[in-house]
Write an enzyme that holds these catalytic residues in place. Structure first.
Site, PDB file in Angstrom:
ATOM      1  CB  SER A 254      -0.931   0.000   1.223  1.00 39.25           C
ATOM      2  OG  SER A 254      -0.230   0.438   2.372  1.00 39.25           O
ATOM      3  N   GLY A 255       0.160   2.380  -0.058  1.00 41.12           N
ATOM      4  CA  GLY A 255       0.819   3.676  -0.064  1.00 41.12           C
ATOM      5  C   GLY A 255       0.930   4.304   1.308  1.00 41.12           C
ATOM      6  CG  ASP A 256      -0.306   6.061   5.004  1.00 40.03           C
ATOM      7  OD1 ASP A 256       0.532   5.903   5.917  1.00 40.03           O
ATOM      8  OD2 ASP A 256      -0.910   7.131   4.821  1.00 40.03           O
ATOM      9  CG  ASP A 257       1.587   3.961   8.689  1.00 42.49           C
ATOM     10  OD1 ASP A 257       2.765   4.065   8.303  1.00 42.49           O
ATOM     11  OD2 ASP A 257       0.992   4.853   9.326  1.00 42.49           O
ATOM     12  CB  SER A 288       4.229   0.368   2.992  1.00 41.76           C
ATOM     13  OG  SER A 288       3.674   1.669   2.934  1.00 41.76           O
TER      14      SER A 288
END
Length: 475
Positions: A254-257, A288
């Protein structure tokens, strides 16, 4: 024929009784049936398919009304054995729908829920009370695709069926600052208990993927989450002011945590006062590049305690474990236990900051100082790492009780940075390579006291799953 049929358990060898039951059930017309089995916290007495309510899986027809009609109908069985709604193969376009109690949503392996991209189809609801405003904008937020509040005993599962958030249009609006309200999540369950979310693939969420909040007794397992690694705020799983949760066997890109543990934002979270505690995270694989594998905070103003993470694999992520907080947050992050991490290509293995900023408004209390204590990391192997750790507490209010043991970090050959950067912290270390900063006093190799991990089990680990079934009638 009534669409509601009592579930007959699937058995490989049909007993004489089952043969009679099936023969009696089908003697009017020739049909064949396929029996699907799945594991769940509860089985249901009543079943229906979305097609029984006019659902059309062509990827074009809106099924929002069909889903809500189905769930409204099935809700009558809440006190009569519960119900399950089956989503067969197809592409089922829909906007948000609300779940009911003692209910299972089951997605066939070839079923795809497609989130509507029409902003006008998404209802706007109030900000979360522990946040005081939306995360993207002031004011309200768009309701999540699958939503529930004040529920008991809810299962969202499938044979790895897919929920596609079709998030690109939302990401574009976010980047262009065109959002009126905070983007929807894929699954949000509020003020609920006994929740299972399992065996699904979630792709391209507009924002966060799975958000249990103000809830307890939650099992999230066998989830695959996929989003472009530069997509904004596509957090994987965010347990928020929740008690007694286990997250296990998940794969997140993903693009975050990948997992972000939260409990409210500044004065709103302090006033709401609901911590996240008794959280187990196991067998997580995360990619990530700009965020953490496991983040604690930054919104932690209700407190975070008793988090147990183990058997974690991270590849190309910014940090392994990150604690994010700051002045104004108040509350605490304490009793954090991590063991058995394998990290490959990281910026930092460990990262803590007491200077995160990011306030909902200017009404936060500058005297609300967060307490960070009893943080334990052990049995970690990391390679191709830019810095071993960046650990920065708050001046005058150091982060204490940090313990790092049996950790080997291979610093990337290209790195020109200090291996350790520590300010306003206190703790101990043993058998750590490269040698930690002086603020983590070396206890010598094999220190017996180093870095606890609880030996007791959490109540959520004692939940027994049942084998449930659904029979698909095929003419």
């Amino acid at each position: 024929m009534d669409i509601l049929i009592v579930i007959v358990a699937c058995v490989i060898v049909l007993s004489a009784r089952n043969v009679e039951a099936r023969t009696g059930h089908h003697h009017h017309r020739a049909t064949k049936s396929q029996c699907i089995q799945y594991s769940a916290i509860s089985c249901r007495a009543h079943s229906a398919s979305i097609t029984d309510f006019g659902g059309v899986g062509d990827g074009v027809t809106s099924n929002t009304r069909a889903f809500q009609a189905a769930i409204d109908h099935l809700s009558q069985f809440e006190l009569h054995g519960g119900s399950q709604l089956f989503v067969p193969p197809g592409r089922w376009l829909t906007s948000s729908f609300n779940l009911t109690s003692r209910f299972t949503l089951y997605l066939h392996k070839d079923a795809v829920l497609l989130a509507s991209q029409e902003e006008s189809e998404w209802a706007v609801i109030k900000p979360l009370p522990s946040y005081g405003r939306g995360r993207d904008t002031d004011g309200g937020r768009y309701i999540s695709l699958i939503f529930g509040t004040n529920l008991t005993d809810v299962v969202i599962t499938g044979d790895n069926g897919t929920i596609d958030g079709q998030g690109q249009v939302w990401w574009d609006k976010f980047h262009k600052k065109e959002l009126t309200y905070t983007r929807p999540y894929l699954i949000e369950i509020m003020f609920s208990e006994n929740i299972q979310i399992s065996n699904l693939t979630l792709i391209d969420s507009p924002s966060w993927n799975i958000h249990p909040i103000y809830s307890s007794n939650i099992i999230i397992q066998g989830i695959t989450i996929l989003a472009p690694v530069r997509s904004p705020n596509t957090d994987g799983i965010n347990p928020d002011s929740c008690t007694n949760t286990r997250i296990e066997d998940c794969y997140i890109v993903s693009g975050d945590d990948c997992v972000a543990v939260k409990s409210g934002w500044d004065e709103y979270g302090i006033a709401f006062g609901m911590p996240t505690k008794q959280l187990a995270i196991r067998r997580l694989t995360c990619i990530s590049p700009t965020s953490a594998v496991i983040a604690l905070g930054s919104e932690m103003s209700g407190g975070i305690e008793d988090v147990r993470a183990e058997d974690i694999l991270a590849i190309d992520s910014e940090s392994g474990v990150r604690i994010k907080t700051g002045v104004g947050r108040g509350a605490y992050v304490k009793d954090i236990y991590v063991r058995g991490m394998t990290l490959k290509t990281m910026k930092w293995a460990f990262w803590m900051t007491g200077d995160y900023g990011s306030h909902p408004d200017n009404n936060y209390d500058p005297n609300a100082i967060p307490v960070v204590e009893n943080i334990n990391y052990r049995d970690v192997i990391a390679e191709n790492v830019t810095m071993a750790a960046k650990l920065d507490g708050i001046a005058g209010y150091p982060f204490t009780g940090i313990c790092i043991s049996n950790v080997t970090i291979e610093i990337a050959k290209s790195s020109k940075k200090l291996a350790w950067n520590c300010t306003n912290i206190a703790g101990i270390s043993s058998s750590v390579t490269p040698t930690p900063c002086a603020l983590l006093a070396d206890q010598g190799p094999g220190s017996i006291s180093a870095c606890n991990f609880p030996t007791d089990s959490l109540p959520i680990d004692n939940v027994e799953m049942q084998m449930c079934s659904y029979t698909i009638e095929q003419p």
